[in-house]
Design an enzyme around this catalytic site. Sequence first.
Site, short mmCIF file in Angstrom:
data_model
loop_
_atom_site.label_atom_id
_atom_site.label_comp_id
_atom_site.label_asym_id
_atom_site.label_seq_id
_atom_site.Cartn_x
_atom_site.Cartn_y
_atom_site.Cartn_z
N SER A 230 0.74 -1.01 0.06
CA SER A 230 0.04 0.00 0.07
C SER A 230 0.82 1.12 0.01
CB SER A 230 -1.00 0.04 1.44
OG SER A 230 -1.53 1.44 1.43
N TYR A 243 -1.88 -0.75 10.28
CA TYR A 243 -2.08 -0.93 9.04
C TYR A 243 -0.77 -0.48 8.46
CZ TYR A 243 -3.81 -0.77 4.13
OH TYR A 243 -3.79 -1.13 2.58
N1 LIG Z 1 -8.80 -0.03 -1.75
C1 LIG Z 1 -7.67 0.72 -1.57
O1 LIG Z 1 -7.83 1.92 -1.76
C2 LIG Z 1 -6.41 0.09 -1.17
C3 LIG Z 1 -5.29 0.96 -1.09
C4 LIG Z 1 -4.00 0.20 -0.88
C5 LIG Z 1 -3.79 -0.89 -0.66
N2 LIG Z 1 -5.01 -1.73 -0.67
C6 LIG Z 1 -4.66 -3.28 -0.55
O2 LIG Z 1 -5.07 -4.05 -1.70
C7 LIG Z 1 -5.66 -5.21 -1.00
C8 LIG Z 1 -7.16 -5.52 -1.45
O3 LIG Z 1 -7.89 -4.65 -1.03
P1 LIG Z 1 -9.40 -4.11 -1.77
O4 LIG Z 1 -9.43 -2.68 -1.60
O5 LIG Z 1 -9.52 -4.92 -2.89
O6 LIG Z 1 -10.46 -4.55 -0.45
P2 LIG Z 1 -11.63 -5.94 -0.53
O7 LIG Z 1 -12.12 -5.82 1.01
O8 LIG Z 1 -12.54 -5.17 -1.65
O9 LIG Z 1 -10.81 -7.22 -0.88
C9 LIG Z 1 -10.26 -7.87 0.21
C10 LIG Z 1 -10.64 -9.27 0.08
O10 LIG Z 1 -9.86 -9.96 1.39
C11 LIG Z 1 -10.80 -10.93 1.84
N3 LIG Z 1 -10.05 -11.32 3.38
C12 LIG Z 1 -10.02 -10.66 4.21
N4 LIG Z 1 -9.65 -11.09 5.26
C13 LIG Z 1 -9.01 -12.28 4.72
C14 LIG Z 1 -8.66 -13.34 5.27
N5 LIG Z 1 -8.19 -13.69 6.66
N6 LIG Z 1 -8.51 -14.63 4.48
C15 LIG Z 1 -8.80 -14.57 3.41
N7 LIG Z 1 -9.50 -13.38 2.51
C16 LIG Z 1 -9.61 -12.37 3.52
C17 LIG Z 1 -12.14 -10.32 1.85
O11 LIG Z 1 -12.94 -10.97 2.45
C18 LIG Z 1 -12.26 -9.60 0.85
O12 LIG Z 1 -12.96 -10.20 -0.06
C19 LIG Z 1 -5.62 -5.29 0.46
O13 LIG Z 1 -4.59 -5.79 0.87
C20 LIG Z 1 -5.53 -3.81 0.89
O14 LIG Z 1 -4.86 -3.35 2.00
C21 LIG Z 1 -6.23 -1.48 -1.05
#
Ligand SMILES: NC(=O)c1ccc[n+]([C@@H]2O[C@H](COP(=O)([O-])OP(=O)(O)OC[C@H]3O[C@@H](n4cnc5c(N)ncnc54)[C@H](O)[C@@H]3O)[C@@H](O)[C@H]2O)c1
Length: 339
Positions: A230, A243
Site C-alpha cells: 500500500s 495498517y
Molecule cells: N482499496 C484501496 O484503496 C487500497 C489501497 C491500498 C492497498 N490496498 C490493499 O489491496 C488489497 C485488496 O484490497 P481491496 O481494496 O480490494 O479490498 P476488498 O475488501 O475489496 O477485498 C479484500 C478481500 O480480502 C478478503 N479477506 C479479508 N480477510 C481475509 C482472510 N483472513 N483470509 C482470506 N481472505 C480475506 C475479504 O473477504 C475481501 O474479499 C488489500 O491488501 C489492501 O490493503 C487497498
Amino acid sequence: MTDQTPLTANSPIGTWLDHPVGGPAITALLGAGGGFDASSLTPVLGLPLQQLVVLSQGQLPQEAVDALVLQVNGGVVPDGSAEPTGWQERVTTGRFAGQTVIVTGAASGIGRATALRVAREGGRVIAVDISAERLADLAGLVPGAEIVTVAGDITQQADIDAITAAAGPSIHALANVAGINDDFSPAHETSDAVWDRVIAINLTGGFKLMRAVLPAMLAAGSGSVVNVASEAGLRGDASGNAYTVSKHGVIGLTRSAAFMYGLQGIRVNAVAPGGVATGIPFPPNVSEAGKARLSPFQAQIPTVATAEQLAASITFLLSDDAVNINGVVLPSDGGWSVQ
Ligand SMILES: NC(=O)c1ccc[n+]([C@@H]2O[C@H](COP(=O)([O-])OP(=O)(O)OC[C@H]3O[C@@H](n4cnc5c(N)ncnc54)[C@H](O)[C@@H]3O)[C@@H](O)[C@H]2O)c1
C-alpha cells in the site's frame, strides 16, 4: 438534453461535473446522498460515474446512478450507454497459459479483478477468500477458464494447507492480495484486537501462504510472487499505526524473499496501491484523532484507480513480462508516492 455526447454511467465523473445539465444534477445528488461535495471528488474525476457505487459503500446505490442517467437524458437511456469509455483492460491472450496461479482476496475488489484477469489470460486460478458467499459466482464468470474457489482464512494453517492442496504440485505464481483496513488509530490508541487482526491478515497470512508455495517453486526452479502492500507501506501519513506497520512489513517480506530466492529463479515483488475504488470496509470506531491528523494528507491523493487498473500492475509483475524484475515495490498510485 444538450448537443454534447450523452452522459452515461460510464462517463467520467469530471465529464459529468463539467456538463451543463449533468453538473448540477450530480452535485445535488451527491450532496443529498452522502455529504460529498465537488471538491471531495477531485481524486476521482477520471473514474466512470459507475465506480461511485462501489466507492461510496452503499451511500450511492445503483438505482440512484440509473435514475441520474435517465434524468439528464430526458427519461431515455442513451444509445451505446453500455459501451465502456476511458481506460480499458487489454488482455494478453495466453500470458498465464499452463500456469496455476493462487490469488487471495479474490471475492472482492483488487483480488477479484486480478483473479479474473489471470483467468482471461489462460491461467488456472486458485481463487481464495474468507467469504464463501462472495466467491460463489466467480467460477463461472470467464467462459472456458478454470477457476477453483477455496473459501478459507489465510491466518489459519489448515486453510493454507487446503489452498496448496487445491493448487496441486505445480504452483507457478501467487498474488497475496487479501487485506483489511485498520481504524486509523495512532499507536497510543491501538487496541490489541486491531493490532493482532491487521498484522495477522495483512502480514502474517501473506507470509504463511508464501512459505507454503515456495517448496513447489524451488522444486521447479521458477515462480513469481506479488505481495500487495500500500502507499501506507511507503509513508506514515496514509493510514493508522497497525495498517502502516503491516504494509511496511509486507515490503520487508518481499525484499527478503526476493534476495533469498532470486538465484533460484523465483521473483518476489510488491505493488503499492494508492487509492482504489473498492468496497474495502473500515472497522467500527475509527479513531477521531487519527482521522483528523490523516485527513489533510489523504485529501492530497492525486487519483483513485479502479480495481482493474491495479490488476494490470499486479498481473504485469506476476507474469513472465516482468522476467528481469525482482524485489521491486511498484507504486501503482497515479503518482501519489512522488508528492
Ligand atoms: N482499496 C484501496 O484503496 C487500497 C489501497 C491500498 C492497498 N490496498 C490493499 O489491496 C488489497 C485488496 O484490497 P481491496 O481494496 O480490494 O479490498 P476488498 O475488501 O475489496 O477485498 C479484500 C478481500 O480480502 C478478503 N479477506 C479479508 N480477510 C481475509 C482472510 N483472513 N483470509 C482470506 N481472505 C480475506 C475479504 O473477504 C475481501 O474479499 C488489500 O491488501 C489492501 O490493503 C487497498
